[in-house]
Write a protein that holds these residues in place. Structure first.
Motif, mmCIF file in Angstrom:
data_model
loop_
_atom_site.group_PDB
_atom_site.id
_atom_site.type_symbol
_atom_site.label_atom_id
_atom_site.label_comp_id
_atom_site.label_asym_id
_atom_site.label_seq_id
_atom_site.Cartn_x
_atom_site.Cartn_y
_atom_site.Cartn_z
ATOM 1 N N PHE B 211 0.862 -1.008 -0.014
ATOM 2 C CA PHE B 211 -0.022 -0.132 -0.065
ATOM 3 C C PHE B 211 0.992 1.285 0.000
ATOM 4 N N ASN B 212 0.581 2.195 -0.860
ATOM 5 C CA ASN B 212 1.186 3.192 -0.839
ATOM 6 C C ASN B 212 0.039 4.515 -1.124
ATOM 7 N N PRO B 213 -0.055 5.369 0.241
ATOM 8 C CA PRO B 213 -0.955 6.278 0.038
ATOM 9 C C PRO B 213 -1.059 7.227 -1.356
ATOM 10 N N LEU B 214 0.139 7.582 -1.681
ATOM 11 C CA LEU B 214 0.003 8.509 -3.017
ATOM 12 C C LEU B 214 -0.404 7.721 -3.987
ATOM 13 N N ILE B 215 -0.059 6.469 -4.120
ATOM 14 C CA ILE B 215 -0.738 5.803 -5.502
ATOM 15 C C ILE B 215 -2.191 5.574 -5.173
ATOM 16 N N ALA B 216 -2.578 5.143 -4.001
ATOM 17 C CA ALA B 216 -4.128 4.880 -3.567
ATOM 18 C C ALA B 216 -4.838 6.114 -3.856
ATOM 19 N N HIS B 217 -4.320 7.408 -3.668
ATOM 20 C CA HIS B 217 -4.733 8.627 -3.787
ATOM 21 C C HIS B 217 -4.913 9.079 -5.277
ATOM 22 N N PHE B 218 -4.074 8.956 -5.925
ATOM 23 C CA PHE B 218 -4.016 9.344 -7.530
ATOM 24 C C PHE B 218 -4.435 8.262 -8.474
ATOM 25 N N SER B 219 -4.129 7.277 -8.088
ATOM 26 C CA SER B 219 -4.438 5.870 -8.842
ATOM 27 C C SER B 219 -4.202 5.759 -10.319
ATOM 28 N N ASN B 220 -3.152 6.423 -10.705
ATOM 29 C CA ASN B 220 -2.644 6.631 -11.876
ATOM 30 C C ASN B 220 -1.190 6.302 -12.032
ATOM 31 N N PHE B 221 -0.268 5.200 -11.289
ATOM 32 C CA PHE B 221 0.795 4.767 -11.475
ATOM 33 C C PHE B 221 1.138 4.055 -12.552
ATOM 34 N N ILE B 222 2.203 4.583 -13.474
ATOM 35 C CA ILE B 222 2.756 3.897 -14.514
ATOM 36 C C ILE B 222 4.180 3.534 -13.989
ATOM 37 N N ASN B 223 4.973 4.951 -13.797
ATOM 38 C CA ASN B 223 6.228 4.654 -13.443
ATOM 39 C C ASN B 223 6.350 6.046 -12.281
ATOM 40 N N ARG B 224 7.558 6.034 -11.584
ATOM 41 C CA ARG B 224 7.793 7.185 -10.847
ATOM 42 C C ARG B 224 7.707 8.463 -11.341
ATOM 43 N N GLN B 225 8.489 8.747 -12.543
ATOM 44 C CA GLN B 225 8.787 9.685 -13.024
ATOM 45 C C GLN B 225 7.546 10.407 -13.772
ATOM 46 N N GLN B 226 6.769 9.468 -14.231
ATOM 47 C CA GLN B 226 5.405 9.839 -15.208
ATOM 48 C C GLN B 226 4.438 10.095 -13.965
ATOM 49 N N PHE B 227 4.438 9.374 -12.884
ATOM 50 C CA PHE B 227 3.417 9.619 -11.870
ATOM 51 C C PHE B 227 3.784 11.048 -11.211
ATOM 52 N N ILE B 228 4.972 11.294 -10.996
ATOM 53 C CA ILE B 228 5.115 12.764 -10.335
ATOM 54 C C ILE B 228 4.949 14.117 -11.445
ATOM 55 N N THR B 229 5.170 13.651 -12.594
ATOM 56 C CA THR B 229 4.993 14.704 -13.701
ATOM 57 C C THR B 229 3.540 14.779 -13.763
ATOM 58 N N ASP B 230 2.706 13.666 -13.627
ATOM 59 C CA ASP B 230 1.302 13.923 -14.104
ATOM 60 C C ASP B 230 0.546 14.532 -12.986
ATOM 61 N N ASN B 231 0.885 14.523 -11.555
ATOM 62 C CA ASN B 231 0.506 14.670 -10.352
ATOM 63 C C ASN B 231 1.090 15.954 -9.982
ATOM 64 N N LYS B 232 1.823 16.570 -10.345
ATOM 65 C CA LYS B 232 2.880 17.692 -9.791
ATOM 66 C C LYS B 232 2.243 18.785 -8.969
ATOM 67 N N GLU B 233 1.224 19.385 -9.785
ATOM 68 C CA GLU B 233 0.347 20.502 -8.968
ATOM 69 C C GLU B 233 -0.373 19.846 -7.755
ATOM 70 N N GLN B 234 -0.892 18.798 -7.885
ATOM 71 C CA GLN B 234 -1.575 18.174 -6.540
ATOM 72 C C GLN B 234 -0.734 17.816 -5.471
ATOM 73 N N LEU B 235 0.570 17.470 -5.991
ATOM 74 C CA LEU B 235 1.791 17.007 -4.836
ATOM 75 C C LEU B 235 2.226 17.975 -4.255
ATOM 76 N N ILE B 236 2.425 19.045 -5.074
ATOM 77 C CA ILE B 236 2.879 20.351 -4.439
ATOM 78 C C ILE B 236 1.869 20.871 -3.436
ATOM 79 N N PHE B 237 0.696 20.867 -3.701
ATOM 80 C CA PHE B 237 -0.487 21.233 -2.862
ATOM 81 C C PHE B 237 -0.249 20.597 -1.517
ATOM 82 N N LEU B 238 -0.579 18.994 -1.655
ATOM 83 C CA LEU B 238 -0.294 18.195 -0.591
ATOM 84 C C LEU B 238 1.038 18.471 0.241
#
Lengths: 198, 294
Positions: B211-238
């Motif tokens: 279980f990873n809370p970030l993957i569970a929350h955004f649920s669009n994991f392909i790979n680390r780099q892509q995940f951070i790029t896709d969710n950058k704005e929300q991750l910055i907020f969080l």
């Protein structure tokens, strides 16, 4: 332990202006003299006086809102939030079936006070969708997005109050709070480094 | 606690780095006196941050001695004399560490963790006797966390809440006059530790189906780099609502002692670590390992 203006001034949620003033005067008089005592008693009294001032201001605001006719159906919930009773506030909010924009705003406030910022933002966005012209909602979301969530703000300038950051009488920029203590402590810690801590 | 709350040594002078080390030695000594030498391995930089913070908040009088210790057997170093705060934090640290290892074992951790858990049985039992209230709360919070993790709860605030409350409860129990700002500061520090660990472990959690809370929350994991790029704005907020809340509460405390080190951690170190993980997407295991113990 946790700041609760009602508890500090010993008032119930349906207090009157007279009761507020009386409680403020009595509490203030009690601790005003004690602050000159030495040691912990004096320090406690000084801290308590600050809390009494904050509690008085907060409850005056509550009273003003209540008297100005802006007393709304969520007033009792907002008072529970001020009193830090978030579970109580949530339980009361859940009882309301008509979930208008203000309902979502209050829900957002509960989440915010619990440090649940993602959920707070979601609820604010719902409130704005339902009432786009309400500046209270849009201003709050703006502050959340552009201040609290900003990665460009200077962290040492972040405050909830307008107190000056620099030049406070407490902070002289040293480690121990006193230049003398700072030098002494730094010297012994420097020895630690020479002793091969790393 | 995972040892993420380190100092940024490049922004501190030798004396200030020494001050941080001296406080770490204080907790280490308390741990030795109460639990024996083996448990000293549990001391980490996260608990030392609370050590500095609580001493500063309480304006506690501290004293320092020069002595040898197990990690510096030949040359004397500066050690903080143990006091109420170091003793209580040492107890809290053993409770937190044991419960964390127990949680890993329940999740099916390997033999190494099982052995570690057994070795911690005795210290944990003593820690529970010394602070039964904290032990009970920590167990309850981990139980709640496990329930949420098992359900793959996607409400990230709710999942973080259990872990964030751990450090908040430590503050509430150890510091009798814990103010609202200290309480919220500790909550957000706990939340940040949980989140940064999740960000750090994105790839391995996905690979091992943990279980990873970030993957569970955004649920669009392909790979680390892509995940951070896709969710950058929300991750910055969080992350930045948490980091800025820490800074805000800290500023409101108007602390005057050990601020050179505390400022370094709150204004620089943890922010830089977050920025680095969000920008590069690379895990700096060396930084993480360095944070386990000085």
């Amino acid at each position: 332990m946790i700041y609760n203006p009602y508890e500090i001034l010993g008032l119930d949620s349906d207090f009157t202006r007279e009761q507020l003033d009386e409680a403020y005067r009595t509490q203030r008089a009690h601790y005003r003299d004690l602050r000159f005592e030495s040691g912990e008693v004096g320090a406690d009294a000084a801290e308590r006086l600050e809390q009494i001032e904050s509690a008085y201001k907060d409850l005056l605001n509550t009273l003003e809102r209540r008297d100005s006719g802006s007393y709304d159906s969520y007033a009792h919930i907002k008072q529970l939030i001020i009193a830090q009773d978030f579970n109580g506030a949530q339980a009361e909010l859940d009882k309301i079936d008509n979930r208008d924009a203000e309902w979502h705003y209050v829900q957002s406030d509960i989440f915010f006070k619990k440090n649940w910022f993602v959920e707070a933002k979601k609820q604010l966005e719902i409130a704005i969708n339902m009432d786009p012209n309400n500046s209270k909602y849009t201003d709050t979301l703006d502050k959340l997005n552009n201040y609290l969530a900003s990665n460009t703000v200077n962290p040492d300038q972040m405050r909830t109050t307008s107190r000056p950051v620099d030049g406070t009488p407490y902070n002289n920029g040293t480690c121990t709070g006193s230049c003398c203590g700072d030098v002494c402590l730094a010297n012994v810690c420097a020895n630690c480094l020479c002793g091969g801590c790393h | 606690m995972f040892g993420y709350i380190t100092i940024d040594k490049s922004k501190l002078n030798d004396n200030e780095i020494g001050l941080h080390q001296t406080f770490l030695c204080g907790i280490c000594l308390s741990t030795k006196h109460i639990f024996g030498n083996l448990s000293r391995n549990l001391v980490n930089y996260d608990i030392n941050f609370l050590n500095l913070l609580f001493h500063s908040y309480e304006q506690a009088t501290v004293s320092i001695k020069q002595d040898r210790c197990v990690s510096s057997p030949f040359v004397r170093r500066s050690l903080l004399n143990t006091d109420r705060i170091t003793d209580q934090l040492a107890v809290a640290n053993v409770i937190l560490a044991y419960t964390n290892v127990l949680d890993d074992c329940i999740d099916g951790a390997g033999i190494k963790k099982q052995v570690l858990l057994r070795s911690l049985n005795k210290p944990y039992s003593k820690a529970t006797q010394l602070n039964p209230q904290l032990s009970l709360i920590v167990n309850q919070l981990y139980e709640q966390l496990r329930e949420k993790e098992n359900k793959c709860d996607s409400n990230i605030d709710s999942v973080c809440d259990c872990f964030a409350q751990l450090s908040q409860q430590v503050a509430g129990i150890i510091m009798p006059k814990c103010s609202e700002h200290l309480y919220n500061l500790c909550y957000n520090v706990g939340k940040w530790v949980y989140l940064i660990d999740a960000l750090d472990d994105l790839q391995s959690d996905y690979y091992h189906k943990r279980f990873n809370p970030l993957i569970a929350h955004f649920s669009n994991f392909i790979n680390r780099q892509q995940f951070i790029t896709d969710n950058k704005e929300q991750l910055i907020f969080l992350f930045y609502t948490t980091l800025n809340s820490i800074a805000l509460c800290y500023n409101e405390l108007n602390l005057t002692q050990y601020t050179c080190v505390l400022n370094n951690i709150i204004y620089h170190s943890i922010r830089d670590k977050t920025e680095s993980l969000l920008n590069t997407g690379d895990v700096d295991k060396r930084t993480q390992l360095a944070g386990k113990k000085g």
